[in-house]
Enzyme design. Structure first.
Site, PDB file in Angstrom:
ATOM      1  N   THR A  34      10.090 -56.002 -18.308  1.00 57.96           N
ATOM      2  CA  THR A  34       9.633 -56.876 -19.377  1.00 57.96           C
ATOM      3  C   THR A  34       8.109 -57.000 -19.376  1.00 57.96           C
ATOM      4  O   THR A  34       7.528 -57.349 -20.406  1.00 57.96           O
ATOM      5  CB  THR A  34      10.236 -58.292 -19.204  1.00 57.96           C
ATOM      6  OG1 THR A  34      10.108 -58.649 -17.822  1.00 57.96           O
ATOM      7  CG2 THR A  34      11.690 -58.331 -19.602  1.00 57.96           C
ATOM      8  N   ASP A  35       7.456 -56.703 -18.236  1.00 62.13           N
ATOM      9  CA  ASP A  35       6.003 -56.980 -18.161  1.00 62.13           C
ATOM     10  C   ASP A  35       5.205 -56.151 -19.159  1.00 62.13           C
ATOM     11  O   ASP A  35       4.279 -56.656 -19.791  1.00 62.13           O
ATOM     12  CB  ASP A  35       5.453 -56.875 -16.719  1.00 62.13           C
ATOM     13  CG  ASP A  35       5.549 -55.509 -16.077  1.00 62.13           C
ATOM     14  OD1 ASP A  35       6.225 -54.609 -16.627  1.00 62.13           O
ATOM     15  OD2 ASP A  35       4.942 -55.330 -14.995  1.00 62.13           O
ATOM     16  N   GLY A 120      10.051 -50.136  -3.555  1.00 65.66           N
ATOM     17  CA  GLY A 120       9.945 -50.978  -4.741  1.00 65.66           C
ATOM     18  C   GLY A 120       9.482 -52.384  -4.386  1.00 65.66           C
ATOM     19  O   GLY A 120       9.702 -53.317  -5.148  1.00 65.66           O
ATOM     20  N   LEU A 121       8.851 -52.544  -3.223  1.00 64.37           N
ATOM     21  CA  LEU A 121       8.346 -53.871  -2.835  1.00 64.37           C
ATOM     22  C   LEU A 121       6.825 -53.940  -2.967  1.00 64.37           C
ATOM     23  O   LEU A 121       6.178 -54.805  -2.380  1.00 64.37           O
ATOM     24  CB  LEU A 121       8.802 -54.212  -1.407  1.00 64.37           C
ATOM     25  CG  LEU A 121      10.328 -54.258  -1.229  1.00 64.37           C
ATOM     26  CD1 LEU A 121      10.711 -54.463   0.233  1.00 64.37           C
ATOM     27  CD2 LEU A 121      10.961 -55.358  -2.083  1.00 64.37           C
ATOM     28  N   SER A 123       4.043 -51.943  -2.157  1.00 65.17           N
ATOM     29  CA  SER A 123       3.021 -51.722  -1.127  1.00 65.17           C
ATOM     30  C   SER A 123       1.712 -51.254  -1.771  1.00 65.17           C
ATOM     31  O   SER A 123       0.630 -51.558  -1.255  1.00 65.17           O
ATOM     32  CB  SER A 123       3.506 -50.712  -0.092  1.00 65.17           C
ATOM     33  OG  SER A 123       3.944 -49.539  -0.718  1.00 65.17           O
ATOM     34  N   ASP A 168       3.149 -56.611 -10.533  1.00 58.84           N
ATOM     35  CA  ASP A 168       3.002 -56.488  -9.080  1.00 58.84           C
ATOM     36  C   ASP A 168       1.640 -57.008  -8.615  1.00 58.84           C
ATOM     37  O   ASP A 168       1.540 -57.773  -7.663  1.00 58.84           O
ATOM     38  CB  ASP A 168       3.172 -55.016  -8.656  1.00 58.84           C
ATOM     39  CG  ASP A 168       4.462 -54.413  -9.191  1.00 58.84           C
ATOM     40  OD1 ASP A 168       5.339 -55.186  -9.616  1.00 58.84           O
ATOM     41  OD2 ASP A 168       4.578 -53.177  -9.196  1.00 58.84           O
TER      42      ASP A 168
HETATM   43  C1  GLA Z   1       7.325 -51.461 -11.421  1.00 55.79           C
HETATM   44  C2  GLA Z   1       6.011 -51.708 -12.154  1.00 55.79           C
HETATM   45  C3  GLA Z   1       5.962 -53.121 -12.737  1.00 55.79           C
HETATM   46  C4  GLA Z   1       7.210 -53.412 -13.558  1.00 55.79           C
HETATM   47  C5  GLA Z   1       8.471 -53.034 -12.793  1.00 55.79           C
HETATM   48  C6  GLA Z   1       9.728 -53.159 -13.622  1.00 55.79           C
HETATM   49  O1  GLA Z   1       7.413 -52.290 -10.294  1.00 55.79           O
HETATM   50  O2  GLA Z   1       4.931 -51.536 -11.270  1.00 55.79           O
HETATM   51  O3  GLA Z   1       4.798 -53.289 -13.497  1.00 55.79           O
HETATM   52  O4  GLA Z   1       7.158 -52.763 -14.802  1.00 55.79           O
HETATM   53  O5  GLA Z   1       8.414 -51.711 -12.297  1.00 55.79           O
HETATM   54  O6  GLA Z   1       9.951 -54.489 -13.951  1.00 55.79           O
END
Ligand code: GLA
Length: 375
Positions: A34-35, A120-121, A123, A168
Site C-alpha cells: 500500500t505504501d 524481508g525484515l 536489513s 521501511d
Molecule cells: C518492500 C518495500 C516496501 C513495501 C513492501 C510491501 O518491503 O521495500 O516499500 O512496498 O515491500 O508492502
C-alpha cells in the site's frame, strides 16, 4: 566470546569510535503493498538491529567492515563510480546527502547485524539509516527523522536501483518504543497504535530467502498505476472498494486494485481493534490481509503459506500473515502474551515437518527507531 561493535572497531582501527549507531529492522503488522499507492501501513521496529561504530576520516574515504570480515566496503565520498558490494547502500546515502547540497565527509567503521538478510525484515533500510545517522553526526547536521528516511528511500531508488516505497526507511527512522506506527504514506504523518502487554508480536522467519523479487515488485507497481489511471484517480488511495468492484477493471488489474483498496481499510480497522483490545478481530484482519495478498495480489509463496497455516493452528495465535514484499522470507503473528513462548516453541519445532527449511521465531516488542550514542 562475542565482541561488542565498539571492541571490534578498536581492534580494526587504532583507538576508539566517536559514535555508535543502533538501527533496527522492522516488521509490518498490516498494510502490505500500500505504501507506493499513497496508502496506510502499520509497521514497527523490532529487536533485531545493525550496530555501527564510526569515526571521521580526513582523506574523504569511507571504509566499512562487517563484523570480523577482513574485506572492507570502501569508496571515496566524491567518487561517482557505483561500488559492486553491500557498500552500494552507504554509497547511495552519501550520494543522496551530496545531491541535497549537504556536507559529506569520509569515515571508517565496523558494523554488526543480527537482522537475517533476505528475510524481508529490512536489513537494507536499517543499514541506510545507520549510515545516515552516523554521517549526520559527523557533519553536525540536525537529525530530522522523516527527512532522512525520504533521503534514504531516494538512495535506494536512485543509487541502489530498487524501486521500494517509503515504509521501511520511515519506520526504521521514526519507530516508537511500545507502539506500532500507522504511517500515512501520502503525507508521512504517523499515528501510534499501542501494543498492550496482553499481546506479543512474533516474527516468523521461514528461513527461505527471496529471489527474483525486483521484477515482480516492479510489475505490481506498474499494474497499480494502470488501475488508478483506468479508475480516473491519482492513486489507488483515492479509490473506494465500491468504485473498484463496479468499475470496468478486469482480471489481474481488478484483483490487484481490490487488494490495495481493501488493505487500506483493513489497516484502519486493525488499528481500532488493537486500541480497543479486540485481539481476535485484529487477528482476523491479519488473516484477511494474507488471503488478499495470496489470492488477489499473488505475492505469497509455499513457505509463507505453510508458516501462516501452522501459526493459525497454534493455540494462543490470534492471526498471522506474510510481511514485507512477500514470495519468501518472514511472516508475522499476533499472539496472546501468556501463550507466546509455547506458541513460538511449537511453531519452531513443527515448521520443518511442513516445509524443508529451518525457521527463526523472534518474539518482539516495538522498539525505537535509529539512535546514536557517544561511547
Ligand atoms: C518492500 C518495500 C516496501 C513495501 C513492501 C510491501 O518491503 O521495500 O516499500 O512496498 O515491500 O508492502
Amino acid at each position: 566470546m562475542t565482541l561488542s561493535v565498539h571492541e571490534l572497531f578498536s581492534r580494526r582501527f587504532d583507538g576508539d569510535a566517536t559514535s555508535v549507531v543502533r538501527s533496527p529492522g522492522r516488521v509490518n503488522l498490516i498494510g502490505e503493498h500500500t505504501d507506493y499507492n499513497d496508502g496506510f501501513v502499520s509497521p514497527m521496529a523490532i529487536d533485531r538491529q545493525i550496530d555501527l561504530a564510526v569515526r571521521p576520516r580526513d582523506d574523504g574515504q569511507v571504509v566499512l567492515y562487517s563484523g570480523e570480515s577482513t574485506t572492507a566496503a570502501s569508496f571515496a565520498v566524491d567518487d561517482l563510480a557505483r561500488v559492486d558490494s553491500w557498500g552500494v547502500y552507504p554509497q547511495g546515502v552519501v550520494r543522496a546527502f551530496a545531491d541535497d547540497g549537504l556536507a559529506v565527509r569520509g569515515f571508517e567503521g565496523v558494523l554488526v547485524s543480527d537482522i537475517p538478510g533476505g528475510s524481508g525484515l529490512s536489513s537494507s533500510a536499517a543499514l541506510e539509516l545507520a549510515v545516515a545517522r552516523a554521517l549526520a553526526d559527523i557533519t553536525d547536521l540536525e537529525w530530522d527523522a522523516v527527512d532522512m528516511a525520504l533521503r534514504c528511500v531516494r538512495a535506494e531508488n536512485e543509487w541502489v536501483g530498487v524501486a521500494c516505497g517509503v515504509m521501511d526507511q520511515m519506520i526504521c527512522a521514526t519507530g516508537v518504543e511500545g507502539s506500532v506506527s500507522r504511517i500515512d504514506c501520502r503525507d508521512y504523518s504517523t499515528t501510534p497504535v499501542v501494543v498492550a502487554d496482553d499481546v506479543v508480536v512474533m516474527v516468523l522467519h521461514t528461513g527461505t530467502k527471496r529471489g527474483l523479487l525486483d521484477s515482480e515488485y516492479n510489475a505490481r507497481r506498474a499494474t497499480c498505476i494502470e488501475a488508478a489511471s483506468q479508475l480516473g484517480v491519482g492513486s489507488l488511495r483515492d479509490a473506494s472498494i465500491d468504485q473498484v468492484e463496479n468499475s470496468a477493471l478486469e482480471g489481474v488489474t481488478l484483483a490487484r486494485a481490490r487488494h490495495v483498496v481493501s488493505e487500506n481499510q483493513r489497516v484502519l480497522d486493525w488499528g481500532e481493534a488493537m486500541e480497543q483490545g479486540r485481539w481476535a478481530d485484529a487477528g482476523r484482519l491479519m488473516v484477511q490481509s494474507h488471503e488478499s495478498l495470496r489470492d488477489d495480489y499473488e505475492v505469497s509463496g509455499p513457505a509463507l503459506d505453510a508458516m501462516v497455516d501452522l501459526a493459525l493452528e497454534t493455540p494462543g495465535v490470534y492471526g498471522a500473515r506474510l510481511t514485507g514484499a512477500g514470495f519468501a522470507g518472514a511472516a508475522v503473528a499476533l499472539a496472546d502474551a501468556s501463550a507466546a513462548d509455547d506458541a513460538a516453541q511449537s511453531i519452531a519445532q513443527e515448521f520443518p515437518n511442513r516445509y524443508d527449511s529451518e525457521p527463526l521465531i523472534i518474539p518482539s516488542r516495538p522498539r525505537a527507531g535509529t539512535s546514536l550514542t557517544k561511547p
